[in-house]
Write an enzyme that holds these catalytic residues in place. Structure first.
Site: not given
Ligand code: BG6
Length: 474
Positions: A83, A166, A170, A223, A228
């Site tokens: 948990d 992330h 890339k 988001d 990003h």
């Molecule tokens: C994520 C978001 O961080 O990045 C998603 O939460 C989004 O909503 C995604 O779809 C996009 O990542 P990528 O690598 O597909 O461009």
């Protein structure tokens, strides 16, 4: 390189789609240490064999699953159902793994960061050189991000906290740094004297599918833009770092984020558009609209300004949306028109200013739009026409999953591609100004059909490179 990875949220979507496949590829390519082990932690009640079977069924189709790599990965995994709200249970279950320095990866909702940290700390798993990796979202606004940060800092210091975005993992995003700082000619024209505007577009065909609850609470501003898109903006706009090490790079990114002009309520109507997709057609298939009683957007267009010497007055247009007609992540740098036009043809008003278009996904291309007359007959050598200098990696190389690079860096302890605490705060400060301004002005949420480039009101924010799609500024 550390050889123990504790993965919280092991049965979650991110783990299935990206984290375990990344580990599979890294093992296949022998990029992990010989004694590498994974401690998978989730809520679902599996024993080791049950979890391995569950995971096998999900990643067995991966290209690297053959040749023994999948079996190799599975036999390195131990699974524990815990948990995650219960620090004592976490500590009791995991303390056996404190025998070696480890990396704990929290791929969980942010409300579990606190209990997970307490449990890991009590288990001795955040001592010495052990590290903590966190997924976004880090909070929902500046105060909640600060709360999370205070919890983390009570358990370990910043040099061992790895916040993932992330996009930084890339390769085409890292190429932005290579292009900017590996060439003299870029730096010579990279400022307000030569650049008219910058467009950053992240368009997705995917919808919010399966994440309705999350999206309804966060929306595209939190988001996509908070992380990003602002990271892309920071890489485009930062000063050259003195070295490519973690602090030099992050110092420069942070200065840019801090220089973002907060959005004033009086500017929201002119400088932003919010939208949400309704029913439509994407990729030839019917797509249902995002229906949720809340007010969350799936599309954002913003005009942002960086108030510093290099960028004063240059608009950065940021556009992101779900259920767009095609997937495209690109940065377009538009240069100022030639200061004195001496040619008869085309007339000055038809000459096209130079434009650098860096497409990051799905294809990787770099195009420089120039004026020239190469194809003209001799007596027309001064009849100019738009031409393009194209660099494309054709076919697009088989890129690694961004998480592969980031996992290796976290295991090695290299923070360059991770987001620092002050960057997170500066990004939230700007995002909060936008959401506060929206709230104050009751900014409308425009509907757009799935499969379109967003609400009609956003047309002037779209890069000209989309003009072929029937929209975009001309
Ligand atoms: C994520 C978001 O961080 O990045 C998603 O939460 C989004 O909503 C995604 O779809 C996009 O990542 P990528 O690598 O597909 O461009």
């Amino acid at each position: 390189m550390h050889d123990t990875l504790l993965l919280f949220g092991a049965t979650g979507d991110l783990a299935q789609r990206y984290l375990f496949p990344s580990l599979l590829h890294l093992l296949h390519d022998r990029l992990l240490p010989p004694d590498f082990r994974v401690v998978a932690i989730g809520r679902s009640s599996h024993d080791d064999t049950g979890f391995r079977d569950w995971l096998r069924a999900r990643i067995a189709d991966d290209d690297d699953a053959s040749a023994g790599a999948l079996d190799d990965l599975l036999q390195r995994i131990r699974y524990h159902a815990v948990d995650l709200n219960d620090p004592d249970a976490i500590a009791a279950t995991l303390s056996a793994y404190a025998d070696r320095p480890s990396v704990s990866y929290l791929s969980t909702p942010p409300d579990l960061f606190g209990p997970a940290c307490l449990g890991l700390k009590a288990a001795g798993l955040l001592e010495g050189s052990s590290r903590l990796v966190l997924e976004k979202p880090i909070g929902r606004d500046l105060p909640s991000a600060r709360d999370i940060d205070a919890t983390l800092k009570a358990a370990l210091d910043e040099s061992r906290i790895f916040r993932i975005d992330h996009y930084l993992g890339k390769a085409p995003v890292q190429n932005l740094l290579a292009l900017r700082f590996g060439n003299t000619m870029m730096e010579a024209v990279w400022d307000r004297r030569w650049i008219e505007s910058v467009d950053i577009l992240v368009a997705e065909t995917a919808g919010v599918d399966g994440r309705e609850g999350y999206y309804a609470h966060y929306g595209a501003l939190r988001d996509m833009v908070q992380n990003h898109m602002l990271q892309l903006l920071a890489l485009i706009a930062m000063e050259p770092p003195a070295a490519m090490d973690a602090d030099s790079v992050r110092d420069e990114k942070c200065k840019v984020l801090r220089a973002l002009r907060p959005m004033a309520p009086s500017c929201t109507a002119a400088d932003s558009v919010r939208g949400r997709y309704g029913d439509g057609v994407v990729d030839g298939r019917a797509a249902h609209g995002f229906e949720h009683e809340g007010n969350a957007e799936t599309f954002v267009a913003l005009r942002a300004y960086i108030d510093n010497w290099r960028w004063a007055g240059v608009p950065f247009r940021l556009v992101t949306g779900k259920r767009m007609p095609s997937r495209a992540t690109e940065v377009v740098v538009s240069f100022k028109p030639v200061s004195h036009w001496v040619f008869e043809r085309p007339r000055r008003d038809r000459a096209r200013p130079n434009r650098l278009r860096m497409r990051l996904q799905p294809e990787e291309t770099i195009e420089l739009g120039l004026m020239g007359s190469l194809a003209a007959p001799e007596w027309g050598a001064t009849e100019l026409q738009p031409m393009s200098l194209d660099l494309s990696m054709s076919p697009t190389p088989n890129r690694r999953i961004a998480y592969e690079r980031l996992m290796v860096d976290a295991l090695k302890g290299d923070q360059t591609l991770f987001v620092r605490d002050d960057e997170v705060e500066a990004a939230w400060r700007f995002i909060d100004s936008v959401s506060d301004a929206w709230r104050e002005c009751d900014a409308p949420l425009h509907a757009y059909p799935a499969g379109s480039w967003g609400p009609a009101q956003a047309a002037e924010f779209l890069p000209t490179t989309l003009a072929g799609n029937g929209r975009g500024r001309s």
